[in-house]
Design an enzyme around this catalytic site. Structure first.
Site, short mmCIF file in Angstrom:
data_model
loop_
_atom_site.label_atom_id
_atom_site.label_comp_id
_atom_site.label_asym_id
_atom_site.label_seq_id
_atom_site.Cartn_x
_atom_site.Cartn_y
_atom_site.Cartn_z
N SER A 1 33.52 17.21 -53.53
CA SER A 1 34.79 16.47 -53.06
C SER A 1 35.16 15.48 -54.05
O SER A 1 35.79 14.51 -53.91
CB SER A 1 34.43 15.61 -52.06
OG SER A 1 34.02 16.66 -50.80
N THR B 1 39.93 16.42 -56.94
CA THR B 1 41.28 15.65 -56.89
C THR B 1 41.06 14.11 -57.33
O THR B 1 41.90 13.56 -58.04
CB THR B 1 41.89 15.63 -55.55
OG1 THR B 1 42.09 16.72 -54.76
CG2 THR B 1 42.94 14.73 -55.20
N LYS C 1 41.73 10.94 -51.90
CA LYS C 1 40.24 10.93 -52.50
C LYS C 1 39.77 12.25 -51.86
O LYS C 1 40.49 13.15 -51.44
CB LYS C 1 39.55 9.86 -51.58
CG LYS C 1 39.76 9.94 -49.92
CD LYS C 1 38.77 8.66 -49.42
CE LYS C 1 39.54 7.64 -49.62
NZ LYS C 1 39.26 6.21 -48.51
N GLY D 1 37.02 17.53 -49.10
CA GLY D 1 36.47 18.99 -48.87
C GLY D 1 35.22 18.98 -47.76
O GLY D 1 35.30 19.51 -47.16
N GLU D 2 34.35 17.90 -48.17
CA GLU D 2 32.88 17.98 -47.61
C GLU D 2 32.79 17.09 -46.47
O GLU D 2 32.23 17.40 -45.36
CB GLU D 2 32.07 17.48 -48.83
CG GLU D 2 31.55 18.65 -49.60
CD GLU D 2 30.77 18.06 -50.87
OE1 GLU D 2 31.56 17.44 -51.33
OE2 GLU D 2 29.75 18.71 -51.14
#
Lengths: 753, 753
Positions: free
Chosen positions: B519, B522, B706, B709-710
């Site tokens: 993650s 970005t 931030k 994804g995870e």
């Protein structure tokens, strides 16, 4: 290492045949394209019968102009296949695309082109005449000076319109001061007419392009080109694609010399876009001669005057350049600028005339327009010195441009080493003893110069985790430029050269950079590489400073290590620092740098030549006995490579001087379109060349370097012609100076054309 | 545009099937590779008879370990084919390479592997026992934590050696404060044992790599990988090549979720290096399950205490993670760090134990180690709230980490939105009315967090001559990251998004960037893109300032133009400015920028979940009725994509919770190695998911963004387990919570494994 001779990094793979040129690239599902060339020099295109060709097993398509997905653009790229009018014998009229090269070749011979003959215009003087037949009846796709201007010419000056002939495509005039008054007041005036031939660049690798369309619609092009970004721009414009949808990779070049810019690319790209399969075109040698883009023939009239003490008074002239059947491209404006030589003129009036004829579309060739221009002006200066009984070098030294002078284009010259080149030859034994030669021998001197091109460029330097540095640019692989980048980056970053490598990126991912041409790659890209390496070095020092807890300014980079000044025992290997950066959780930014440049001051190159010849009065044969070149190279990053450029340029100049000529029949058919017939110099025709490096640093060049590719070719024909004058008291006015022409001059007979 | 929902740029091509994955890439002369997988879970490798396989027409080679040009490295990459010992059923023991996929498949079935049976070690508890048989007898190639640490874990803490079992590969301890005293003083202590299954990442596109060797010796790899530079480093190390001689292009990913890092690459690369032809390997689905790198099974013991008011006192525990047969890779250390949840603990003592077994080598899967860890700690916190009669959210709010606190690793937390996520759910109707549900239904709450990875990254932004901007990075195409880069670059440079495009460069020409995972893309790359775009914008303003003769600070960029503030009439289109730059003789440097970053402050992500379930007491079936996720995303650059991540993570969490398990027989044979048998959630098993975006800006993230994804996957199993507890008064301790296991719990019977 800078300044010491090293082996070429790319030499081994090239000598062993391991370099992968476009013609060698594997591609799945590849189709092969072969152009069908027009037989007539000038004709109306009535019909193209493709049935027989399409019947050849393996043939996928026979494309004609109407099939191509053209959307705009200008010049030859916008008209890759003849539309309704054929304007030279050799113009591509159709493109056969087949599963094999053999099938494409067989089928190309079966394409039946039905035409109506039109009167061809082949001779420059005839083309210029009032009431001359027109070499082209239909409108052309547009005009594009970019390929010519890419080689360094600032056209400047004023324009004058029109002309009495339908074939005058362009006319430009460079004028300042009162030339009539200057010539009238001169103590001596010389004048002459000079004619030069069409000359092919004769690169070993022919024009080659491989193109395909990616599933996202991106046109991908691998090409033997000098300018990836220029090709991208040209193809985007030709096919109406956003630039981001065209990706061009400059492949290794097997020679280019100015000629590899958008000749093969539009053909391969058009076929790939039409057929949606990978298509490769590799010109045959005959197609190269018939449909490439050689240097055009020129006709130069020049008149110049000087005072008794040798001070030049004024110059007047006209340079007529052949623009071939498309008329879209010429080098006559550049040639006109160069026809005044690197000298101060109180007054000048020079006109460039571009003429459409039924010849192939010309292109750039190493110092485009310069060898004819130098041939003219340096021959006349030699005559002037003879007439005024002045030493030829002294005459030139009296008038030669130096830093602070303004060139013909009005721009102030920041640096030029022409004077130093002349000075270097003044004491050369060949020059000093030039009057002590046997009967039939002579030594000639000539000075050539090249203004040098400018174009923005950028580069990236990135240190890998194993402590090796990679330089990324879009610069095409010209003249071993990789070696210059390695030298610059290694010195600026602080690594041995064997730990530096150069990658040629494609237009999608590499930073921008201009065409490799105009003797500007080292001067522009090189400066960008230097800056990128310096920035990367700063990042390296930051990492080392943080790891060693010592201020960056107290560190030095040497021997693959970073060490505190004075305490080498605390050194850290660059590879160890790199390993700390490129890792998960790494607290340091990548050791990378980006550098860009937009040079605004030129660093012209100059080269003076001494040629020693023997003229055989019985046969007219000119035998070269020795040749000396003194060239200002700014700073020789690698003298071995720079000398290679000096040797190569001189050899090509010998071709211009003595051998090379793309002749044609009265009907406009090309004569001698193979290497068996077209005479490039062979080793026994090139004497030992003594290369003298003169180093007048370019303030804005990397480590003082400047472009070295084009200057050496410029004045070779002039030097040989002046040597012939010294040896045989004749003044050749036509290039090449073949035995037949020289014999005719010796017989006081009319010049053989 | 930032903050408004837009369509995915890459969506159209992916939906239409136009995206070219590695398996679709054309390659001339391509060979296809198929692994031969071991049948035994543990065996001595005696001989491999390849005669029958080699006799299959089209088979080019059958490679075994001894044939591979291995030079070093560590872990699985250094042992791509079994050496003398087979350590899991499914381990590749040979690689058949053939002209067609069919021939390779046929021949693979004919390879005869002669083995001597050894006792397999399959159960974590049995493997840990004193005197357990060893899962591996021979020395392994090395240990490599990089894939695990690439997902954000700081292992920290102290290490303790050894153990009574030969299978303990690693043991790490995180300890601070007096846990014994803390637990003794606590008003209430809860403890539990939690067991979680092996779970496959279940990406749609299998592991795929295409590799060949260029004529200059460069190993070129196109791979479905999350980390081009990591693969380059791994292959360079494995095969003893300088990094510059390995070029890796990250191809479009058809899903990865942590699992695509150096599984297929060493096989394809070894074959290409050996056979000097292009070789592609694309795993079959069964090979994926048998020889991929799924998330490992874990066994967690946790004990925690709190005061009557809910203040947490201390936590003690042990996380045992399965490291499979190679023992080189595990996620137990990360899981241990996460087992304390995002809470303040006066004292903690947590031990990670990595155990070698005869299972496949594990890998990372979306928030590696987090779902099991959150399952354990959030279940116990739920019990604690119940026991202390506290509101579950109130209990967590009392202890949750906030900015300024220090995490378990001792690092100060700069920003964390866990509190805000909880607060967002506090008033949610589903939570407020959770006690008003029908019999058999329940709502569970859980909080998950993810520390967020850090790794240096760089980017280039370059404006093309047609006024479009290209962003170049090496970031793999994960989770539509292209869209984030476009948003960031467009906003920072000042162009509409449709004029911005992203290119994934290869390791040879792109600037450095870390793995797409953890993650962090970005947060790290995104910041680099922002800086690169800002630098390019500065160059644009310099060009405009020079052309308009106005100071750069008096200019603004808007609507594709640069204009003087207050006098929009004097605006110049960006495309017109670009055209002035990218030209021969151009006096402006390219409008390009380079940006890099090495974030040192993490921006942890947090997500709180509410799950609403119904438990069927007759069958044990858990039916999901509704699910709410409140996630702190910093700043949603494109809410549509962020919500997609929240939906996807929740759905995968549902798989962890209820369905997914790579089972094995007592002999270690994998059960259910197809999608027909391995149960990922189907649409009827995923309820409507309400995604609530909480925005606590990350000070160092681009525009406050931030990683997203995870975090959404972490606490899903815990929320469902807590809902099950509310609905049926049972506390599941094993994942997945299959109907059989729940039914057994409901019957008060022993837990079915």
């Amino acid at each position: 290492m800078i300044g010491t001779a090293r082996r070429r990094r790319d030499g081994d793979a090239k000598v062993r045949g391991a370099t992968r040129y476009v013609g060698d690239m594997p591609a799945h599902g590849l189709l092969h394209a072969r152009p069908v060339l027009a037989a007539d020099a000038h004709a109306r295109l009535l019909a193209i019968d493709t049935d027989a060709a399409l019947a050849v097993p393996g043939v996928v398509a026979v494309l004609t102009h109407a099939d191509l997905p053209l959307a705009g653009g200008s010049g030859r790229a916008a008209e890759p296949l003849a539309r309704e009018e054929i304007v030279w014998a050799g113009q591509p009229v159709a493109l056969v695309v087949a599963e094999t090269e053999a099938a494409a070749g067989d089928a190309a011979a079966l394409v039946d082109v039905d035409t109506e003959w039109l009167e061809p215009v082949l001779d420059l003087e005839a083309a210029l005449a009032d009431g001359a037949p027109a070499a082209r009846l239909t409108e052309r796709a547009g005009e594009d000076e970019s390929a010519a201007s890419a080689h360094g010419g600032s056209e400047g000056g004023t324009e004058a319109a029109g002309g009495g002939s339908p074939n005058v495509a362009t006319r430009q005039r460079l004028q300042r001061g009162d030339v009539d008054a200057g010539l009238a007041a001169a103590d001596h005036v010389v004048r002459g007419r000079f004619r030069t031939s069409w000359v092919h660049q004769a690169y070993l690798e022919p024009q080659s392009t491989l193109a395909w369309v990616d599933p996202d619609g991106t046109l991908v092009v691998h090409s033997s080109t000098q300018g990836a970004f220029m090709v991208r721009q040209g193809l985007a414009s030709t096919f109406g694609l956003p630039m981001e949808r065209v990706r061009v990779q400059a492949a290794p070049l097997g020679g280019a010399f100015g000629g590899k810019l958008m000749i093969a690319e539009p053909l391969a790209a058009a076929a790939a876009l039409t057929l949606r399969r990978p298509v490769r075109i590799v010109f045959s040698r005959t197609e190269e001669f018939a449909a490439g883009n050689p240097a055009p023939g020129q006709l130069i009239d020049l008149e110049l005057g000087a005072m008794r003490d040798g001070a030049l008074a004024a110059i007047r002239g006209r340079v007529v350049g052949d623009r071939g059947g498309l008329g879209d491209m010429g080098v006559e404006a550049l040639s006109t600028l160069l026809a005044a030589g690197p000298y101060r003129w109180p007054a000048h009036d020079l006109t460039a005339v571009g003429v459409t004829t039924n010849r192939v579309s010309p292109g750039a060739y190493r110092a485009p327009g310069a060898p004819p221009a130098a041939f003219a002006v340096e021959t006349l200066l030699d005559e002037l010195a003879q007439a005024l009984d002045l030493d030829p070098i002294a005459l030139r030294l009296k008038n030669v441009l130096v830093a602070g002078d303004r060139g013909l284009d009005g721009q102030e010259i920041k640096v030029i080493g022409a004077r130093e080149c002349l000075a270097r030859l003044e004491k050369h034994p060949l020059y000093v003893k030039r009057d002590e030669l046997p009967e039939g021998e002579g030594v000639g001197l000539a000075l050539g110069f090249w203004p040098g091109g400018l174009e923005p460029a950028a580069a990236i330097c990135k240190l890998d985790a194993d402590g090796r540095l990679t330089v990324v640019t879009a610069a095409a692989d010209m003249s071993g430029i990789e070696n210059a980048f390695i030298a610059i980056a290694a010195a600026a970053f602080g690594l041995p050269e064997e730990r530096v490598r150069v990658t040629t990126g494609d237009t999608g991912s590499a930073p921008y950079g201009g065409v490799a041409g105009g003797s500007k790659v080292t001067y522009t890209y090189g400066r960008a590489v230097e800056r990128a390496a310096e920035q990367a070095r700063e990042r390296l020092l930051d990492v080392a400073a943080s790891e060693l807890e010592i201020a960056p300014e107290d560190l030095e980079v040497a021997d693959g290590e970073v060490r505190p000044v004075g305490t080498p025992g605390r050194a850290i290997a660059i590879a160890d620092l790199a390993a700390k950066v490129y890792t998960f959780g790494g607290r340091h930014r990548p050791i990378e740098g980006y550098g860009s440049t937009a040079q605004v001051s030129r660093a012209p190159g100059a080269a003076a030549h001494l040629s020693h010849v023997r003229v055989d009065r019985e046969t007219g044969e000119i035998r070269l006995l020795a040749h000396v070149i003194a060239q200002d190279v700014g700073k020789a990053l690698n003298p071995a490579l720079v000398e290679g450029q000096m040797h190569g340029g001189t050899a090509q100049g010998i071709g211009w001087a003595l051998l090379e000529e793309l002749g044609h029949t009265d009907e406009g058919q090309l004569q001698g379109a193979t290497f068996a017939e077209y005479a490039v110099p062979s080793t026994d025709q090139v004497p030992e060349i003594e290369a003298l490096l003169v180093e007048v640093p370019a303030p804005d060049g990397p480590f003082g370097a400047k472009g070295v590719g084009e200057p050496p070719v410029c004045a070779v024909p002039a030097a040989i012609a002046n040597a012939v004058a010294a040896a045989a008291e004749i003044r050749p006015g036509v290039l090449p100076m073949t035995s037949a022409r020289v014999w005719a001059l010796l017989q006081n007979a009319p010049v053989v054309r």
